[in-house]
Scaffold this motif. Structure first.
Motif, PDB file in Angstrom:
ATOM      1  N   SER A 168      21.597  74.519 -58.005  1.00 44.97           N
ATOM      2  CA  SER A 168      22.328  73.291 -57.678  1.00 44.97           C
ATOM      3  C   SER A 168      22.856  73.342 -56.249  1.00 44.97           C
ATOM      4  N   PRO A 169      22.857  72.193 -55.564  1.00 44.78           N
ATOM      5  CA  PRO A 169      23.425  72.162 -54.213  1.00 44.78           C
ATOM      6  C   PRO A 169      24.941  72.298 -54.242  1.00 44.78           C
ATOM      7  N   LYS A 170      25.477  72.775 -53.131  1.00 46.84           N
ATOM      8  CA  LYS A 170      26.931  72.946 -53.019  1.00 46.84           C
ATOM      9  C   LYS A 170      27.324  72.689 -51.570  1.00 46.84           C
ATOM     10  N   ARG A 171      28.211  71.730 -51.367  1.00 47.06           N
ATOM     11  CA  ARG A 171      28.662  71.415 -50.004  1.00 47.06           C
ATOM     12  C   ARG A 171      29.664  72.471 -49.539  1.00 47.06           C
ATOM     13  N   THR A 172      29.357  73.087 -48.390  1.00 48.47           N
ATOM     14  CA  THR A 172      30.225  74.160 -47.887  1.00 48.47           C
ATOM     15  C   THR A 172      30.742  73.911 -46.473  1.00 48.47           C
ATOM     16  N   CYS A 173      30.173  72.970 -45.758  1.00 52.42           N
ATOM     17  CA  CYS A 173      30.548  72.746 -44.364  1.00 52.42           C
ATOM     18  C   CYS A 173      31.976  72.198 -44.264  1.00 52.42           C
TER      19      CYS A 173
ATOM     20  N   ASP B 234      22.915  73.592 -47.471  1.00 51.10           N
ATOM     21  CA  ASP B 234      23.697  73.400 -48.696  1.00 51.10           C
ATOM     22  C   ASP B 234      22.875  72.810 -49.843  1.00 51.10           C
ATOM     23  N   PHE B 235      21.852  72.035 -49.505  1.00 46.44           N
ATOM     24  CA  PHE B 235      21.009  71.424 -50.529  1.00 46.44           C
ATOM     25  C   PHE B 235      19.727  72.228 -50.750  1.00 46.44           C
ATOM     26  N   ASN B 236      19.708  73.457 -50.259  1.00 49.40           N
ATOM     27  CA  ASN B 236      18.589  74.374 -50.472  1.00 49.40           C
ATOM     28  C   ASN B 236      17.270  73.796 -49.960  1.00 49.40           C
TER      29      ASN B 236
ATOM     30  N   LYS C 119      28.575  57.254 -51.366  1.00 53.07           N
ATOM     31  CA  LYS C 119      29.231  55.937 -51.390  1.00 53.07           C
ATOM     32  C   LYS C 119      28.842  55.284 -50.074  1.00 53.07           C
ATOM     33  N   PRO C 120      28.112  54.172 -50.110  1.00 58.27           N
ATOM     34  CA  PRO C 120      27.568  53.576 -48.882  1.00 58.27           C
ATOM     35  C   PRO C 120      28.625  53.352 -47.801  1.00 58.27           C
ATOM     36  N   PHE C 121      28.300  53.816 -46.587  1.00 58.26           N
ATOM     37  CA  PHE C 121      29.289  53.688 -45.509  1.00 58.26           C
ATOM     38  C   PHE C 121      29.483  52.236 -45.093  1.00 58.26           C
ATOM     39  N   SER C 122      28.521  51.356 -45.385  1.00 66.31           N
ATOM     40  CA  SER C 122      28.711  49.938 -45.045  1.00 66.31           C
ATOM     41  C   SER C 122      29.847  49.329 -45.866  1.00 66.31           C
ATOM     42  N   LYS C 123      30.081  49.903 -47.040  1.00 64.56           N
ATOM     43  CA  LYS C 123      31.147  49.407 -47.918  1.00 64.56           C
ATOM     44  C   LYS C 123      32.358  50.344 -47.924  1.00 64.56           C
ATOM     45  N   ASN C 124      32.165  51.539 -47.377  1.00 68.30           N
ATOM     46  CA  ASN C 124      33.226  52.561 -47.325  1.00 68.30           C
ATOM     47  C   ASN C 124      33.217  53.208 -45.939  1.00 68.30           C
ATOM     48  N   PRO C 125      33.537  52.467 -44.886  1.00 71.52           N
ATOM     49  CA  PRO C 125      33.416  53.003 -43.519  1.00 71.52           C
ATOM     50  C   PRO C 125      34.240  54.264 -43.263  1.00 71.52           C
ATOM     51  N   ALA C 126      35.313  54.458 -43.979  1.00 72.91           N
ATOM     52  CA  ALA C 126      36.135  55.659 -43.786  1.00 72.91           C
ATOM     53  C   ALA C 126      35.389  56.928 -44.206  1.00 72.91           C
ATOM     54  N   LEU C 127      34.325  56.775 -45.010  1.00 73.33           N
ATOM     55  CA  LEU C 127      33.563  57.930 -45.498  1.00 73.33           C
ATOM     56  C   LEU C 127      32.295  58.203 -44.681  1.00 73.33           C
ATOM     57  N   ALA C 128      32.116  57.487 -43.589  1.00 72.55           N
ATOM     58  CA  ALA C 128      30.882  57.586 -42.804  1.00 72.55           C
ATOM     59  C   ALA C 128      30.590  59.010 -42.337  1.00 72.55           C
ATOM     60  N   THR C 129      31.620  59.772 -41.990  1.00 71.32           N
ATOM     61  CA  THR C 129      31.415  61.145 -41.518  1.00 71.32           C
ATOM     62  C   THR C 129      32.119  62.171 -42.412  1.00 71.32           C
ATOM     63  N   ASP C 130      32.400  61.785 -43.624  1.00 73.30           N
ATOM     64  CA  ASP C 130      33.023  62.691 -44.591  1.00 73.30           C
ATOM     65  C   ASP C 130      31.916  63.513 -45.262  1.00 73.30           C
ATOM     66  N   TYR C 131      31.894  64.814 -44.988  1.00 70.44           N
ATOM     67  CA  TYR C 131      30.821  65.674 -45.490  1.00 70.44           C
ATOM     68  C   TYR C 131      30.698  65.625 -47.010  1.00 70.44           C
ATOM     69  N   SER C 132      31.792  65.447 -47.705  1.00 64.40           N
ATOM     70  CA  SER C 132      31.744  65.409 -49.175  1.00 64.40           C
ATOM     71  C   SER C 132      31.068  64.145 -49.701  1.00 64.40           C
ATOM     72  N   ASN C 133      30.734  63.217 -48.810  1.00 65.15           N
ATOM     73  CA  ASN C 133      30.061  61.973 -49.201  1.00 65.15           C
ATOM     74  C   ASN C 133      28.585  61.963 -48.800  1.00 65.15           C
ATOM     75  N   LEU C 134      28.101  63.048 -48.211  1.00 69.78           N
ATOM     76  CA  LEU C 134      26.738  63.081 -47.694  1.00 69.78           C
ATOM     77  C   LEU C 134      25.798  63.833 -48.636  1.00 69.78           C
TER      78      LEU C 134
ATOM     79  N   PRO D 173      25.006  64.842 -56.719  1.00 68.15           N
ATOM     80  CA  PRO D 173      24.264  66.071 -57.000  1.00 68.15           C
ATOM     81  C   PRO D 173      25.059  67.366 -56.833  1.00 68.15           C
ATOM     82  N   CYS D 174      26.183  67.309 -56.133  1.00 72.62           N
ATOM     83  CA  CYS D 174      26.991  68.512 -55.937  1.00 72.62           C
ATOM     84  C   CYS D 174      28.149  68.614 -56.919  1.00 72.62           C
ATOM     85  N   ASN D 175      28.529  67.525 -57.535  1.00 71.91           N
ATOM     86  CA  ASN D 175      29.705  67.540 -58.403  1.00 71.91           C
ATOM     87  C   ASN D 175      29.379  67.647 -59.888  1.00 71.91           C
ATOM     88  N   ILE D 176      28.157  67.295 -60.249  1.00 67.86           N
ATOM     89  CA  ILE D 176      27.748  67.307 -61.654  1.00 67.86           C
ATOM     90  C   ILE D 176      26.379  67.966 -61.749  1.00 67.86           C
TER      91      ILE D 176
END
Length: 188
Positions: A9-14, A31-33, A58-73, A94-97
């Motif tokens: 399973s992938p795991k976000r570490t950055c 992180d995604f192997n 979560k699409p950045f067009s609808k959630n602009p605050a998450l555009a560079t949030d690594y946990s959203n990529l 894919p990283c949380n479940i």
């Protein structure tokens, strides 16, 4: 007989921050192997890291605050990213479940959503996870792994039988490549 959807399973570490989400691509690949977060297909079979996309879970067009949030990529193949686009439907991160709780592979490598998961059924339909490319790539990857294991043993004089097995695997690999190439040519 069904098998697990993925082995690792992938795991976000950055923990770095960047002004552009594109700057995270190398970290995401690790992180995604080097596999698509949604199909588990290795980037190798698509042409490598340069051909893979970065999905905003979560699409950045609808959630602009998450555009560079690594946990959203999510590191993913272009096919899935284009189909997902700005959809905010029932997706599984894919990283949380663990995707193995929601998807499996049949003997031929086809992706199968589990009946107990409405999210998996949604993703299967929306992302077209039934496409033959994912089955072929899974099978090619499986044969490649077998080939590598056989090649490790081929130089051992005690393993004369391995030479015949290697010839069989080469034949299977050639057959799968031919089927996949015919599929790609017919899709043009």
């Amino acid at each position: 007989m069904a098998s697990n959807f993925r082995q690792l399973s992938p795991k976000r570490t950055c923990t770095k921050t960047y002004a552009s989400y594109r700057s995270f691509k190398s970290y995401l690949a690790i992180d995604f192997n080097s596999r698509c977060g949604y199909t588990d297909c290795p980037d190798f079979w698509f042409g490598g890291k340069n051909t893979f996309h970065i999905d905003h879970f979560k699409p950045f067009s609808k959630n602009p605050a998450l555009a560079t949030d690594y946990s959203n990529l999510v590191y993913c193949c272009s096919y899935v990213n284009i189909l997902k686009s700005d959809d905010e439907g029932d997706y599984i991160d894919p990283c949380n479940i663990d995707f193995n709780d929601h998807f499996e592979r049949d003997v031929d490598g086809s992706i199968i959503p589990k009946d107990t998961s409405k999210e998996a059924k949604y993703m299967f339909s929306k992302l077209q996870l039934n496409l033959s490319r994912y089955k072929f790539i899974w099978k090619l990857d499986e044969i490649w792994e077998r080939l590598l294991k056989l090649q490790e043993q081929i130089n051992n004089p005690k393993n004369i039988k391995i030479k015949n097995d290697l010839r069989i695997v080469h034949s299977e690999l050639a057959e799968e490549f031919t089927i996949y190439l015919k599929y790609l040519k017919s899709a043009q």
